[in-house]
Motif scaffolding. Structure first.
Motif, PDB file in Angstrom:
ATOM      1  N   ARG A  70      32.350  29.413  35.495  1.00  0.00           N
ATOM      2  CA  ARG A  70      32.950  30.148  34.380  1.00  0.00           C
ATOM      3  C   ARG A  70      34.296  29.492  34.075  1.00  0.00           C
ATOM      4  NH1 ARG A  70      37.351  32.906  36.076  1.00  0.00           N
ATOM      5  NH2 ARG A  70      37.352  34.052  38.037  1.00  0.00           N
ATOM      6  N   LYS A  71      34.887  29.908  32.950  1.00  0.00           N
ATOM      7  CA  LYS A  71      36.195  29.368  32.592  1.00  0.00           C
ATOM      8  C   LYS A  71      37.299  30.332  33.034  1.00  0.00           C
ATOM      9  CE  LYS A  71      34.679  25.635  30.572  1.00  0.00           C
ATOM     10  NZ  LYS A  71      34.879  25.337  29.154  1.00  0.00           N
ATOM     11  N   ALA A  72      38.557  29.956  32.789  1.00  0.00           N
ATOM     12  CA  ALA A  72      39.664  30.857  33.148  1.00  0.00           C
ATOM     13  C   ALA A  72      39.712  32.041  32.182  1.00  0.00           C
ATOM     14  CB  ALA A  72      40.986  30.099  33.138  1.00  0.00           C
ATOM     15  N   ILE A  73      39.094  31.907  31.003  1.00  0.00           N
ATOM     16  CA  ILE A  73      38.887  33.070  30.118  1.00  0.00           C
ATOM     17  C   ILE A  73      37.372  33.241  30.049  1.00  0.00           C
ATOM     18  CG2 ILE A  73      39.061  31.683  27.971  1.00  0.00           C
ATOM     19  CD1 ILE A  73      40.452  34.231  26.746  1.00  0.00           C
ATOM     20  N   TYR A  74      36.887  34.433  30.380  1.00  0.00           N
ATOM     21  CA  TYR A  74      35.451  34.513  30.685  1.00  0.00           C
ATOM     22  C   TYR A  74      34.854  35.891  30.427  1.00  0.00           C
ATOM     23  CZ  TYR A  74      36.964  37.159  34.763  1.00  0.00           C
ATOM     24  OH  TYR A  74      37.519  38.114  35.561  1.00  0.00           O
ATOM     25  N   ILE A  75      33.497  35.907  30.346  1.00  0.00           N
ATOM     26  CA  ILE A  75      32.696  37.091  30.622  1.00  0.00           C
ATOM     27  C   ILE A  75      31.715  36.659  31.707  1.00  0.00           C
ATOM     28  CG2 ILE A  75      32.841  38.358  28.426  1.00  0.00           C
ATOM     29  CD1 ILE A  75      30.179  37.038  27.608  1.00  0.00           C
ATOM     30  N   TYR A  76      31.226  37.641  32.531  1.00  0.00           N
ATOM     31  CA  TYR A  76      30.341  37.275  33.639  1.00  0.00           C
ATOM     32  C   TYR A  76      28.960  36.836  33.159  1.00  0.00           C
ATOM     33  CZ  TYR A  76      33.420  39.113  37.303  1.00  0.00           C
ATOM     34  OH  TYR A  76      34.454  39.323  38.179  1.00  0.00           O
ATOM     35  N   THR A 124      38.060  38.198  29.396  1.00  0.00           N
ATOM     36  CA  THR A 124      39.140  38.516  30.328  1.00  0.00           C
ATOM     37  C   THR A 124      39.809  37.211  30.754  1.00  0.00           C
ATOM     38  OG1 THR A 124      37.889  40.400  31.168  1.00  0.00           O
ATOM     39  CG2 THR A 124      39.672  39.594  32.574  1.00  0.00           C
ATOM     40  N   VAL A 125      41.117  37.215  30.844  1.00  0.00           N
ATOM     41  CA  VAL A 125      41.819  36.025  31.342  1.00  0.00           C
ATOM     42  C   VAL A 125      42.026  36.174  32.848  1.00  0.00           C
ATOM     43  CG1 VAL A 125      43.934  34.644  31.241  1.00  0.00           C
ATOM     44  CG2 VAL A 125      43.041  35.691  29.147  1.00  0.00           C
ATOM     45  N   ARG A 173      44.483  42.332  31.105  1.00  0.00           N
ATOM     46  CA  ARG A 173      43.247  41.605  30.836  1.00  0.00           C
ATOM     47  C   ARG A 173      43.534  40.332  30.035  1.00  0.00           C
ATOM     48  NH1 ARG A 173      38.103  44.913  29.900  1.00  0.00           N
ATOM     49  NH2 ARG A 173      36.580  43.265  29.975  1.00  0.00           N
ATOM     50  N   GLY A 174      44.664  40.330  29.371  1.00  0.00           N
ATOM     51  CA  GLY A 174      45.024  39.151  28.579  1.00  0.00           C
ATOM     52  C   GLY A 174      44.315  39.109  27.242  1.00  0.00           C
ATOM     53  N   VAL A 175      43.381  40.044  27.012  1.00  0.00           N
ATOM     54  CA  VAL A 175      42.608  40.057  25.759  1.00  0.00           C
ATOM     55  C   VAL A 175      42.596  41.488  25.229  1.00  0.00           C
ATOM     56  CG1 VAL A 175      40.349  39.614  24.716  1.00  0.00           C
ATOM     57  CG2 VAL A 175      41.158  38.144  26.564  1.00  0.00           C
TER      58      VAL A 175
END
Ligand code: FAD
Ligand code: SF4
Ligand code: SF4
Ligand code: SF4
Ligand code: SF4
Ligand code: SF4
Ligand code: SF4
Length: 670
Positions: free
Chosen positions: A285-291, A301-302, A242-244
């Motif tokens: 959205r960005k590359a690191i996001y929530i929906y 999440t990344v 997830r990257g996070v």
């Protein structure tokens, strides 16, 4: 093994009202049964599964000292357990029972050929008697059940099932492949027919999942491997990178007080912009996001496919140390007693029906895109606009059965079951939000079958929606105005229609999710002709599957609306909790057994067993094959293969099968 000459068989023939007796000469069949070797009783009754019918079996076992029972009736899938129980009550080992299917495989398919059906029934009864004469006492194996359950898919079905299991005191793993729970219901605006806000009724349940001590929620996770059997499944999970880090994961790494708190600062600085899948790319959205803001869990999440690893997010996250751009997938295995599959649905790719122009014409959208556009938390703040120019559409058409009830080979032949109702809901929402707007519904039939659904249909008619009965043949776009010309025939007025509209909404068919085949195969669940997961019995066991301990909930079993989904989820949770509360389950004793003296220890069968039930072991100084009975599903692969005939398949022994074949081929001559 009982000798043939010792066998005393009772044959009981069922009329099933006229279901069987209407096509088969019961008297002739009874007289024939009396002539078969080893048969000492041949009786018949209107309804063998009734209490008096079962009573006949119980009495005959004692009076005629039966060693085996044959019932000629319906499918064993329906009543084998009933008659096994009757045999047991009569004092016979329940596995000394055999069923001859003379209904589903005979009277129902040969209803216009009484003579032929009666002859075929005689064959079936003769074959069943031949096997029953060689049946042996068998004893089920009792195994303990792990006190934990697994639910795959966290839409409303999976959420409801998990909450029920958890509230019954069962630790429950809830596995969701996407970063958040909620499924399709979280994308809906209002719900028919009550028009209550979808998020308002779902969010409390989502929050309960996050808080419930008995629910171990694993998002961004998929099932990798399934081993074991009812009571003792070993499920390997792949936790995608997830990257996070969650606060718990951060604590595990020694960053106490760290981990993601959902502040969103990282997304603020991230330079990469993508389409938000939750909004069907109608919002970024960005590359690191929530929906969306109500996600559970509220962890970013990344998206490693689009991340350029610039590190800006890591810098701004600072002391929380929540971001790890080098994170990799991890695996863990959990042990559970039962599992529920609740993987839901996807939309059929409606662009395949090229005549309606989806993906070619900007103002042709799907029902789910409509939900996001009309939703206050959606990309336009709840203002319904035309994608081409942002204008408010004043003439809107709904194409029902788009890709459903379609026998052309392109779409799906089944009815998607909730699109009539959600299109009615959409019509209401337009009348509510856009005064003066005109709404047209192009339909084949309106299916408003649920509680208060027909009343809802009348209400939409009263609000002024126009219903045109006919399948839309074609949609063409005016290249200048981007308006749409809808061509159809009004089959009630019998006249062609060409309507110019501002926006067209396709009530697209639904289909199983892409990964359904994988998950299905991992759990050994079959699929029905239409591709959805197959229940054990459509009427009597709609939540069960043919794999003991695996249950179904929600749309993965077939299209259904939210009330039916929730009801099935509650049923599945109840069924899945029974073995866990009982603490043990009985396995049918159809195990393979190795006859050590015949086994050459070649080991060739070991890799053939699909359930890993075989292993070579050392016994008396030589290698022989050993069966782990709890793992053996009695599939017969090893028995059919072993070159030395060293495998004895309980309940399907070689002499029993040979006797059946002889009975069929030799007929009355044996
Ligand atoms: P889903 O909501 O699809 O949830 C399945 C979940 O499983 C998802 O979160 C998915 O990510 C996850 N998943 C899938 N595969 C895996 C896997 N391999 N591993 C882990 N997780 C997995 N019904 C109503 O009653 N009222 C309405 O007003 C209404 N409006 C609708 C409007 C539209 C446009 C549409 C298309 C449907 C509407 N419905 C409505 C129907 C409603 O959406 C469904 O009844 C409901 O969402 C079914 O829930 P589910 O949990 O079975 O499936
Ligand atoms: Fe019908 Fe089967 Fe019952 Fe006989 S036993 S009455 S065939 S359902
Ligand atoms: Fe905030 Fe860090 Fe979580 Fe991003 S990863 S939301 S910056 S805590
Ligand atoms: Fe965005 Fe990736 Fe840069 Fe983080 S490292 S800010 S996720 S592009
Ligand atoms: Fe057609 Fe209505 Fe069935 Fe959907 S629910 S496929 S619109 S009949
Ligand atoms: Fe070989 Fe048959 Fe023994 Fe298996 S059971 S090891 S196939 S001889
Ligand atoms: Fe494995 Fe043989 Fe049992 Fe089939 S019958 S599950 S191959 S041990």
């Amino acid at each position: 093994m009982a000798e043939k000459k010792e066998a005393r068989i009772g044959v009981f023939i069922c009329h099933c009202g006229t279901n069987i007796a209407g096509s088969i000469d019961i008297k002739a069949l009874q007289e024939y049964a009396k002539t078969l070797p080893n048969v000492v009783v041949a009786d018949e009754y209107q309804y063998m599964c009734s209490t008096p019918g079962q009573g006949k079996i119980v009495d005959a076992i004692a009076e005629s000292k039966l060693t085996g029972v044959v019932v000629a009736a319906c499918s064993p899938r329906l009543h084998e357990p009933t008659f096994r129980m009757a045999s047991k009550v009569g004092g016979l080992n329940p596995f000394r029972f055999e069923m001859a299917n003379i209904r589903e495989q005979n009277s129902w398919v040969h209803m216009h050929d009484r003579e032929g059906a009666t002859a075929k029934a005689k064959d079936s009864v003769r074959i069943a008697v031949a096997k029953a004469s060689l049946l042996e006492d068998l004893f089920p194996k009792s195994v303990p059940v792990e006190k934990a359950a697994l639910v795959v898919g966290a839409g409303v079905a999976g959420i409801q099932a998990s909450l029920d299991l958890a509230n019954a005191g069962i630790p429950t793993y809830l596995i969701e492949k996407s970063p958040t729970i909620g499924g399709r219901m979280s994308q809906l605006d209002k719900t028919f027919p009550t028009l209550d806000c979808s998020q308002c009724i779902l969010t409390p349940k989502m929050v309960d999942v996050g808080r419930n001590e008995n629910i171990i929620l694993k998002t961004y996770t998929e099932v990798e491997k399934v081993e074991g059997y009812i009571g003792n499944f070993d499920i390997t999970l792949r936790k995608k990178a997830r990257g996070v880090l969650t606060p718990d994961e951060a604590a595990e790494r020694g960053y106490v007080g760290g981990g993601c708190n959902g502040c969103g600062d990282c997304a603020g600085v991230c330079p990469v912009i993508k389409g938000n899948e939750f909004e069907f790319a109608m919002a970024p959205r960005k590359a690191i996001y929530i929906y969306h803001p109500q996600v559970v869990p509220n962890i970013y999440t990344v998206d490693f496919e689009s991340c350029i690893k610039c590190g800006l997010c890591v810098d701004i996250c600072g002391d929380k140390k929540a971001i790890d751009l080098e994170m990799e997938d991890t695996f863990e295995t959990v042990k559970v007693g039962t599992a529920i599959l609740a993987t839901g649905y996807d939309l059929f790719p409606i662009e395949k029906k090229a005549e309606w122009g989806y993906n070619r014409y900007e103002n042709v959208i799907t029902g789910l895109e409509f939900e996001r556009l009309i939703c206050a938390s959606g990309p336009t703040g709840g203002h319904l606009v035309r994608p081409s120019d942002g204008q408010t559409p004043m003439k809107v058409g709904f194409v029902l059965c788009a890709g459903s009830r379609d026998n052309t080979g392109v779409g799906k032949p089944y009815c998607s079951r909730f699109c009539c109702m959600y299109s009615l809901k959409h019509a209401h929402q337009i009348h509510e939000k856009i005064p003066g707007a005109r709404v047209y519904l192009f339909y084949m039939d309106i299916r408003s079958f649920g509680k208060m659904y027909e009343e809802f249909y009348y209400r939409i008619q009263d609000e002024g929606a126009k219903f045109i009965r006919g399948r839309v043949s074609n949609i063409l776009e005016d290249a200048t105005t981007k308006n749409l010309h809808v061509f159809t025939e009004d089959t009630l007025l019998q006249r062609p229609i060409n309507l110019e509209l501002d926006l067209v909404v396709l009530a697209s068919a639904v289909q199983p999710v892409a990964e359904e085949d994988t998950i299905r195969k991992l759990f050994g669940v079959s699929k029905s002709q239409d591709g959805w997961m197959l229940e054990a019995h459509p009427k009597l066991n709609p939540c069960g599957t043919t794999t003991a301990g695996v249950f179904l909930a929600g749309v993965c079993q077939g299209p259904k609306d939210i009330p039916d989904t929730v009801a099935q989820a509650e049923g599945a949770a109840s069924a899945a909790s029974i073995p866990i509360h009982t603490g043990k389950v009985e396995l049918e004793p159809y195990f393979a057994q190795c006859m050590d003296e015949k086994c050459a220890g070649c080991g060739m069968c070991v890799n053939l067993c699909p359930y890993g039930a075989l292993a070579l072991v050392e016994k008396n100084g030589r290698k022989v094959m050993e069966v782990t009975e709890a793992k053996c599903k009695g599939c017969g692969t090893c028995g059919g293969f072993c070159p030395g005939g060293a495998i004895h398949m309980q309940h399907f022994t070689t002499p029993q099968i040979v006797a059946q074949i002889d009975a069929f081929l030799l007929g009355g001559e044996q």
